[in-house]
Design a protein around this motif. Structure first.
Motif, PDB file in Angstrom:
ATOM      1  N   TRP A  36     -19.735 -18.703 -41.747  1.00 18.02           N
ATOM      2  CA  TRP A  36     -20.664 -17.635 -42.102  1.00 18.02           C
ATOM      3  C   TRP A  36     -21.975 -17.803 -41.327  1.00 18.02           C
ATOM      4  O   TRP A  36     -22.494 -16.842 -40.751  1.00 18.02           O
ATOM      5  CB  TRP A  36     -20.906 -17.661 -43.618  1.00 18.02           C
ATOM      6  CG  TRP A  36     -21.813 -16.584 -44.088  1.00 18.02           C
ATOM      7  CD1 TRP A  36     -21.469 -15.311 -44.432  1.00 18.02           C
ATOM      8  CD2 TRP A  36     -23.236 -16.682 -44.255  1.00 18.02           C
ATOM      9  NE1 TRP A  36     -22.593 -14.607 -44.812  1.00 18.02           N
ATOM     10  CE2 TRP A  36     -23.688 -15.427 -44.708  1.00 18.02           C
ATOM     11  CE3 TRP A  36     -24.167 -17.697 -44.075  1.00 18.02           C
ATOM     12  CZ2 TRP A  36     -25.022 -15.162 -44.977  1.00 18.02           C
ATOM     13  CZ3 TRP A  36     -25.497 -17.427 -44.341  1.00 18.02           C
ATOM     14  CH2 TRP A  36     -25.909 -16.182 -44.781  1.00 18.02           C
ATOM     15  N   THR A  37     -22.490 -19.021 -41.303  1.00 13.88           N
ATOM     16  CA  THR A  37     -23.744 -19.287 -40.598  1.00 13.88           C
ATOM     17  C   THR A  37     -23.591 -19.007 -39.111  1.00 13.88           C
ATOM     18  O   THR A  37     -24.467 -18.388 -38.496  1.00 13.88           O
ATOM     19  CB  THR A  37     -24.191 -20.748 -40.828  1.00 13.88           C
ATOM     20  OG1 THR A  37     -24.339 -20.966 -42.229  1.00 13.88           O
ATOM     21  CG2 THR A  37     -25.494 -21.044 -40.124  1.00 13.88           C
ATOM     22  N   HIS A  40     -23.681 -15.296 -38.352  1.00 11.57           N
ATOM     23  CA  HIS A  40     -25.034 -14.739 -38.443  1.00 11.57           C
ATOM     24  C   HIS A  40     -25.903 -15.176 -37.267  1.00 11.57           C
ATOM     25  O   HIS A  40     -26.703 -14.376 -36.768  1.00 11.57           O
ATOM     26  CB  HIS A  40     -25.683 -15.089 -39.781  1.00 11.57           C
ATOM     27  CG  HIS A  40     -25.127 -14.269 -40.903  1.00 11.57           C
ATOM     28  ND1 HIS A  40     -25.252 -12.900 -40.973  1.00 11.57           N
ATOM     29  CD2 HIS A  40     -24.395 -14.616 -41.975  1.00 11.57           C
ATOM     30  CE1 HIS A  40     -24.644 -12.443 -42.030  1.00 11.57           C
ATOM     31  NE2 HIS A  40     -24.109 -13.466 -42.666  1.00 11.57           N
ATOM     32  N   GLN A  43     -24.878 -13.013 -34.346  1.00 10.21           N
ATOM     33  CA  GLN A  43     -25.400 -11.655 -34.478  1.00 10.21           C
ATOM     34  C   GLN A  43     -26.876 -11.605 -34.098  1.00 10.21           C
ATOM     35  O   GLN A  43     -27.329 -10.671 -33.436  1.00 10.21           O
ATOM     36  CB  GLN A  43     -25.206 -11.141 -35.901  1.00 10.21           C
ATOM     37  CG  GLN A  43     -23.768 -10.828 -36.228  1.00 10.21           C
ATOM     38  CD  GLN A  43     -23.560 -10.566 -37.716  1.00 10.21           C
ATOM     39  OE1 GLN A  43     -24.499 -10.578 -38.507  1.00 10.21           O
ATOM     40  NE2 GLN A  43     -22.317 -10.337 -38.095  1.00 10.21           N
ATOM     41  N   ARG A  44     -27.619 -12.617 -34.500  1.00  9.55           N
ATOM     42  CA  ARG A  44     -29.057 -12.651 -34.232  1.00  9.55           C
ATOM     43  C   ARG A  44     -29.362 -12.977 -32.770  1.00  9.55           C
ATOM     44  O   ARG A  44     -30.403 -12.593 -32.264  1.00  9.55           O
ATOM     45  CB  ARG A  44     -29.735 -13.662 -35.139  1.00  9.55           C
ATOM     46  CG  ARG A  44     -29.722 -13.244 -36.607  1.00  9.55           C
ATOM     47  CD  ARG A  44     -30.361 -14.296 -37.466  1.00  9.55           C
ATOM     48  NE  ARG A  44     -31.697 -14.604 -37.006  1.00  9.55           N
ATOM     49  CZ  ARG A  44     -32.818 -14.090 -37.510  1.00  9.55           C
ATOM     50  NH1 ARG A  44     -32.752 -13.259 -38.515  1.00  9.55           N
ATOM     51  NH2 ARG A  44     -33.991 -14.425 -37.028  1.00  9.55           N
TER      52      ARG A  44
END
Length: 177
Positions: A36-37, A40, A43-44
């Motif tokens: 999950w991390t 993200h 994506q960032r």
């Protein structure tokens, strides 16, 4: 630094301490948090793919057979290989990408922690589907080289990596005994 970014760093640090103290049979629980991390952070790192990059899209064809391992150890070996390959790809010179170097470094640090922990749990016997994964990642590397490591090529690879972490999540679920 934004509050969300600090939260991701804290999650990564808290998880790494817990992860190092877990036995291999419980590894899948924290691997899901890392997945999950990582998604993200990916994506960032990038932005929206520019319109001019649409013509650069390609199908790398992730080997679906890898997602159906017969044993939890095979899932673990597949995840290890995927993480190692991503580490190699994202360790290159990314200056053309325009990505924030701190975000890339956080992503690489998370990968390194996951790889280190997985290495203590891997069985010694090799799994034949690893070769399929190696060919998949070779296609990605060939694509980057063909496109001369352009910004668009890196954006396409970043997006493919986001999808790949969804596969890692499926494999992580198969790590359960």
């Amino acid at each position: 630094m934004s509050q969300r970014c600090l939260w991701l760093i804290c999650l990564l640090l808290m998880s790494s301490g817990r992860m190092l103290s877990l036995d291999c049979n419980q590894f899948h629980q924290l691997q899901r948090e890392y997945n999950w991390t990582a998604q993200h952070l990916l994506q960032r790192m990038g932005g929206k793919s520019p319109v001019e990059c649409l013509e650069d899209k390609t199908a790398f064809r992730f080997p679906e057979k890898v997602l159906k391992p017969k044993l939890p150890q095979h899932a673990m070996m597949a995840v290890h290989e995927i993480l190692q390959q991503h580490f190699g790809i994202f360790s290159r010179d990314l200056s053309q990408t325009g990505w924030e170097s701190r975000g890339v470094q956080r992503f690489l640090n998370g990968l390194a922690l996951q790889i280190e922990r997985l290495e203590t749990c891997l069985p010694t016997k090799r799994w034949t589907n690893i070769l399929k994964l190696k060919r998949y990642f070779q296609r990605i590397q060939d694509y980057l080289k063909k496109k001369k490591y352009s910004k668009c090529a890196w954006e396409i690879v970043r997006k493919e990596t986001e999808v790949c972490f969804q596969y890692v999540d499926k494999l992580t679920m198969r790590m359960k005994n």
